[in-house]
Design a protein around this motif. Structure first.
Motif, PDB file in Angstrom:
ATOM      1  N   HIS A   1       0.736  -1.172  -0.120  1.00  0.00           N
ATOM      2  CA  HIS A   1       0.008   0.091  -0.029  1.00  0.00           C
ATOM      3  C   HIS A   1       0.910   1.173  -0.029  1.00  0.00           C
ATOM      4  O   HIS A   1       2.024   1.325   0.282  1.00  0.00           O
ATOM      5  CB  HIS A   1      -0.806   0.070   1.419  1.00  0.00           C
ATOM      6  N   GLU A   2       0.536   2.354  -0.519  1.00  0.00           N
ATOM      7  CA  GLU A   2       1.187   3.663  -0.543  1.00  0.00           C
ATOM      8  C   GLU A   2       0.031   4.660  -0.019  1.00  0.00           C
ATOM      9  O   GLU A   2      -1.308   4.711  -0.128  1.00  0.00           O
ATOM     10  CB  GLU A   2       1.548   3.955  -1.648  1.00  0.00           C
ATOM     11  N   TRP A   3       0.547   5.881   0.794  1.00  0.00           N
ATOM     12  CA  TRP A   3      -0.189   6.972   1.116  1.00  0.00           C
ATOM     13  C   TRP A   3      -0.449   7.821  -0.091  1.00  0.00           C
ATOM     14  O   TRP A   3       0.525   8.261  -0.548  1.00  0.00           O
ATOM     15  CB  TRP A   3       0.678   7.546   2.220  1.00  0.00           C
ATOM     16  N   ASP A   4      -1.580   8.248  -0.305  1.00  0.00           N
ATOM     17  CA  ASP A   4      -1.922   8.896  -1.208  1.00  0.00           C
ATOM     18  C   ASP A   4      -2.112  10.517  -0.599  1.00  0.00           C
ATOM     19  O   ASP A   4      -3.178  10.689  -0.065  1.00  0.00           O
ATOM     20  CB  ASP A   4      -3.125   8.652  -2.047  1.00  0.00           C
ATOM     21  N   ALA A   5      -1.165  11.401  -0.934  1.00  0.00           N
ATOM     22  CA  ALA A   5      -1.224  12.801  -0.346  1.00  0.00           C
ATOM     23  C   ALA A   5      -2.041  13.605  -0.785  1.00  0.00           C
ATOM     24  O   ALA A   5      -2.979  14.283  -0.033  1.00  0.00           O
ATOM     25  CB  ALA A   5       0.028  13.333  -0.326  1.00  0.00           C
TER      26      ALA A   5
ATOM     27  N   VAL B   1       5.556   6.058   8.335  1.00  0.00           N
ATOM     28  CA  VAL B   1       5.055   5.760   9.573  1.00  0.00           C
ATOM     29  C   VAL B   1       4.220   4.381   9.554  1.00  0.00           C
ATOM     30  O   VAL B   1       4.398   3.582  10.382  1.00  0.00           O
ATOM     31  CB  VAL B   1       4.124   6.697  10.150  1.00  0.00           C
ATOM     32  N   GLY B   2       3.835   4.353   8.470  1.00  0.00           N
ATOM     33  CA  GLY B   2       2.815   3.052   7.968  1.00  0.00           C
ATOM     34  C   GLY B   2       1.606   2.867   8.648  1.00  0.00           C
ATOM     35  O   GLY B   2       0.786   3.958   9.243  1.00  0.00           O
ATOM     36  N   TYR B   3       1.133   1.762   8.640  1.00  0.00           N
ATOM     37  CA  TYR B   3      -0.365   1.380   9.230  1.00  0.00           C
ATOM     38  C   TYR B   3      -0.339   0.120   9.909  1.00  0.00           C
ATOM     39  O   TYR B   3       0.708  -0.675  10.101  1.00  0.00           O
ATOM     40  CB  TYR B   3      -1.074   1.258   7.948  1.00  0.00           C
ATOM     41  N   TYR B   4      -1.441  -0.200  10.584  1.00  0.00           N
ATOM     42  CA  TYR B   4      -1.721  -1.432  11.387  1.00  0.00           C
ATOM     43  C   TYR B   4      -1.183  -2.633  10.426  1.00  0.00           C
ATOM     44  O   TYR B   4      -1.434  -2.657   9.266  1.00  0.00           O
ATOM     45  CB  TYR B   4      -2.891  -1.579  11.935  1.00  0.00           C
TER      46      TYR B   4
ATOM     47  N   SER C   1      -4.942  12.884  -1.914  1.00  0.00           N
ATOM     48  CA  SER C   1      -6.347  12.471  -1.030  1.00  0.00           C
ATOM     49  C   SER C   1      -6.565  11.969   0.350  1.00  0.00           C
ATOM     50  O   SER C   1      -7.438  11.759   0.819  1.00  0.00           O
ATOM     51  CB  SER C   1      -7.420  11.316  -1.977  1.00  0.00           C
ATOM     52  N   ALA C   2      -5.195  12.233   0.974  1.00  0.00           N
ATOM     53  CA  ALA C   2      -4.965  11.842   2.440  1.00  0.00           C
ATOM     54  C   ALA C   2      -5.462  10.640   2.870  1.00  0.00           C
ATOM     55  O   ALA C   2      -6.504  10.506   3.687  1.00  0.00           O
ATOM     56  CB  ALA C   2      -5.674  13.153   3.042  1.00  0.00           C
ATOM     57  N   CYS C   3      -5.206   9.415   2.064  1.00  0.00           N
ATOM     58  CA  CYS C   3      -5.799   8.336   2.646  1.00  0.00           C
ATOM     59  C   CYS C   3      -4.534   6.982   2.087  1.00  0.00           C
ATOM     60  O   CYS C   3      -3.754   7.259   1.346  1.00  0.00           O
ATOM     61  CB  CYS C   3      -7.259   7.712   1.911  1.00  0.00           C
ATOM     62  N   TRP C   4      -4.837   5.902   2.383  1.00  0.00           N
ATOM     63  CA  TRP C   4      -4.234   4.918   2.051  1.00  0.00           C
ATOM     64  C   TRP C   4      -4.769   4.345   0.924  1.00  0.00           C
ATOM     65  O   TRP C   4      -6.023   4.011   0.799  1.00  0.00           O
ATOM     66  CB  TRP C   4      -3.857   3.761   3.197  1.00  0.00           C
ATOM     67  N   ARG C   5      -4.156   3.828  -0.196  1.00  0.00           N
ATOM     68  CA  ARG C   5      -4.512   2.943  -1.199  1.00  0.00           C
ATOM     69  C   ARG C   5      -3.675   1.786  -1.556  1.00  0.00           C
ATOM     70  O   ARG C   5      -2.586   1.939  -1.535  1.00  0.00           O
ATOM     71  CB  ARG C   5      -4.770   3.897  -2.410  1.00  0.00           C
ATOM     72  N   PRO C   6      -4.040   0.590  -2.166  1.00  0.00           N
ATOM     73  CA  PRO C   6      -3.181  -0.464  -2.455  1.00  0.00           C
ATOM     74  C   PRO C   6      -2.453   0.162  -3.786  1.00  0.00           C
ATOM     75  O   PRO C   6      -3.088   0.672  -4.660  1.00  0.00           O
ATOM     76  CB  PRO C   6      -4.120  -1.623  -2.494  1.00  0.00           C
ATOM     77  N   ARG C   7      -1.280  -0.786  -3.774  1.00  0.00           N
ATOM     78  CA  ARG C   7      -0.543  -0.338  -5.114  1.00  0.00           C
ATOM     79  C   ARG C   7      -0.927  -1.393  -6.122  1.00  0.00           C
ATOM     80  O   ARG C   7      -0.850  -2.528  -6.069  1.00  0.00           O
ATOM     81  CB  ARG C   7       0.846  -0.787  -4.977  1.00  0.00           C
ATOM     82  N   THR C   8      -1.567  -0.776  -7.115  1.00  0.00           N
ATOM     83  CA  THR C   8      -2.295  -1.771  -8.261  1.00  0.00           C
ATOM     84  C   THR C   8      -1.735  -1.173  -9.747  1.00  0.00           C
ATOM     85  O   THR C   8      -1.321   0.121  -9.858  1.00  0.00           O
ATOM     86  CB  THR C   8      -3.468  -1.842  -8.059  1.00  0.00           C
ATOM     87  N   ASP C   9      -1.822  -1.837 -10.669  1.00  0.00           N
ATOM     88  CA  ASP C   9      -1.349  -1.256 -12.177  1.00  0.00           C
ATOM     89  C   ASP C   9      -2.898  -1.168 -12.676  1.00  0.00           C
ATOM     90  O   ASP C   9      -3.926  -0.921 -11.896  1.00  0.00           O
ATOM     91  CB  ASP C   9      -0.734  -2.481 -12.807  1.00  0.00           C
TER      92      ASP C   9
ATOM     93  N   VAL D   1      -4.374   7.666  13.632  1.00  0.00           N
ATOM     94  CA  VAL D   1      -3.133   7.221  14.425  1.00  0.00           C
ATOM     95  C   VAL D   1      -1.959   7.288  13.331  1.00  0.00           C
ATOM     96  O   VAL D   1      -0.882   8.179  14.034  1.00  0.00           O
ATOM     97  CB  VAL D   1      -3.386   5.837  14.692  1.00  0.00           C
ATOM     98  N   SER D   2      -1.777   6.725  12.426  1.00  0.00           N
ATOM     99  CA  SER D   2      -0.544   7.205  11.583  1.00  0.00           C
ATOM    100  C   SER D   2      -0.519   8.710  11.285  1.00  0.00           C
ATOM    101  O   SER D   2       0.740   9.022  11.245  1.00  0.00           O
ATOM    102  CB  SER D   2      -1.035   6.534  10.020  1.00  0.00           C
ATOM    103  N   GLU D   3      -1.465   9.496  11.121  1.00  0.00           N
ATOM    104  CA  GLU D   3      -1.402  10.931  10.881  1.00  0.00           C
ATOM    105  C   GLU D   3      -0.588  11.554  12.174  1.00  0.00           C
ATOM    106  O   GLU D   3       0.109  12.577  11.988  1.00  0.00           O
ATOM    107  CB  GLU D   3      -2.455  11.381  10.366  1.00  0.00           C
TER     108      GLU D   3
END
Length: 486
Positions: free
Chosen positions: A290-294, A452-455, A296-304, A437-439
């Motif tokens: 996953h990566e942090w999408d700045a 920082v990452g996520y759970y 839209s301020a959220c996590w999203r999975p890395r996909t093609d 929490v990550s933020e």
């Protein structure tokens, strides 16, 4: 497709029967794959098309043409030949001998045929959609406070609409959509408190010209806002310092309006919304990157572009891979299914590419408006990072101040924070606190959220009973129970 006791085998397991999952099932079946679709809902449709074919409302037209358009997709899905498992919770997915092994618990509300089911598949498509973005504000845990998405679910699933005294607060398209749906159904709204910053248009302006490719979305938004204005609903724009007060339940909201004047509105029901974010629990439990999408301020999975994740045999499509809306999700599901068919050997690459072109073009058009909406409606950091006295983890009642204090001691990330404070260990398993929490850790330690990452998400990813887990354990014929130690 074979069925052996409580086991199923198929080519493709799809988790989620929303627009992405249904479209993927239709495309995969057309390519000749055996498909199982597991979904928690009573009927296919996901949140956006919930009960579209069997609405409890006397006139489902009050929910809008986009909602009713889902009936055609649901009809095609029902006729596709995919095996639909309703009321199924997927609580574990593992990999074994180049197969995907999923554990499902099916609830039939006391009827025969429930229990634990094992599904073995050659590939899995995660189409679990989005969740509302958590918005921790003072008083958000009081009775009488809920998300707009939850209120909309009640309207679609049970025909229950909030009272005319409800106050809608936050920002984003759903705020205006739900207000217009309530007006269409004959209900009113006490007030709308819009927290979109007054200068948000400056960040959105560079995206205005490309967004014209999706002008129909913009026109719908304008029509919804005009409907609210014609109804005479009070709209407070540029609001800040929002809080909810009450003795034992919500009684009033307080905020500062766009002119800097303090305001107070008495209300027994507050509906909150700050947009939606991808639901990432299932792909995280699988180990997908996953990566942090700045933006839209959220996590999203890395996909093609076709939904392929960082793991073999796993694809992710729809809002769970990045927020794009129902129509974009449907096309993304089709693209993922075609790529899966190519991977499993029932389509060659030229056939996949030829069938993919219309969906790729449509997907591009439906996503054209997203950069504009992200720039306009992604809540600023001040709204995402609450004051110290605000509860962040509702399950374990951990405040933002406690999280900041532990972060200042050198806590390296959310998983260590969980060990120190139990934050994220409740029934929601971090869904309602993880992003915050990550933020907060990143804020205190002057790091990026991506660093920082996520759970770390472990199975079961949804609450299940010990009995249901025990049912999933295969026992040999010569198994004998030992004596429990005294």
């Amino acid at each position: 497709m074979t069925h052996d006791a409580m086991r199923l085998k198929c080519d493709l397991l799809i988790v989620g029967a929303g627009p992405a999952g249904m479209s993927a099932a239709i495309e995969a079946r057309a390519a000749g794959l055996e498909v199982v679709v597991a979904d928690e809902g009573e009927a296919p449709g996901g949140q956006i098309y919930r009960n579209a074919t069997q609405s409890p409302l006397a006139d489902a037209h009050v929910l809008g043409d986009d909602y009713l358009a889902g009936r055609a997709l649901i009809g095609r899905f029902a006729a596709s030949g995919a095996k639909h498992l309703a009321r199924c919770v997927v609580w574990q997915i593992a990999f074994e001998n180049r197969q995907v092994i999923a554990m499902l618990t099916r609830s039939l509300h006391g009827e025969q045929g429930g229990g634990t089911l094992e599904v073995a598949a050659r590939a899995v498509l995660v189409a679990t959609g989005a969740q509302e973005r958590p918005w921790p504000v003072p008083g958000w845990t009081l009775p009488g406070v809920m998300g707009i998405g939850a209120a909309q679910t009640l309207l679609k699933s049970a025909g229950l609409a909030p009272s005319n005294e409800a106050v809608l607060a936050g920002c984003g398209p759903l705020l205006w959509l739900f207000a217009s749906q309530l007006l269409n159904s004959g209900r009113g709204v006490r007030a709308i408190i819009d927290t979109t910053p007054p200068d948000a248009w400056r960040a959105a302006l560079p995206h205005a010209l490309p967004a014209l490719a999706g002008a129909d979305y913009l026109l719908k938004g304008v029509r919804m806002m005009r409907a609210v204005k014609r109804a005479g609903i009070a709209v407070h724009r540029g609001a800040s310092a929002f809080s909810i007060e009450g003795e034992g339940r919500a009684e009033r909201v307080r905020f500062v309006d766009g002119h800097g004047a303090p305001q107070s509105i008495d209300t027994p029901l507050v509906l909150l919304h700050q947009g939606v974010i991808p639901s990432t629990q299932l792909p995280r439990s699988l180990g997908c990157a996953h990566e942090w999408d700045a933006s839209s301020a959220c996590w999203r999975p890395r996909t093609d572009a076709r939904g392929r994740s960082s793991l073999d045999h796993v694809w992710i499509a729809g809002d769970g891979a990045g927020i794009g809306g129902a129509k974009a999700a449907a096309h993304a599901g089709s693209l993922a299914a075609l790529d899966i068919a190519r991977e499993l050997g029932v389509l060659d690459a030229p056939s996949r590419d030829a069938r993919s072109r219309p969906a790729l073009r449509a997907l591009k058009r439906h996503l054209a408006v997203r950069p504009l909406l992200d720039a306009l409606y992604t809540p600023p950091a001040a709204l995402r990072r609450p004051a110290d006295d605000v509860t962040v983890c509702r399950c374990e009642e951990i405040s933002a101040g406690e999280i900041r204090r532990i972060a200042s001691l050198g806590c390296q990330g959310p998983n260590q924070m969980k060990a120190f404070s139990r934050c994220g260990m409740g029934p929601c398993q971090g869904r309602w606190c993880g992003t915050t929490v990550s933020e907060l850790i990143a804020q205190v330690q002057n790091r990026t959220v991506g660093e920082v990452g996520y759970y770390r998400i472990r199975a079961p990813i949804k609450p299940v009973t010990v009995e249901e887990i025990a049912e999933s354990i295969a026992l040999d014929n010569d198994f004998t129970r030992g004596e429990f130690p005294s």
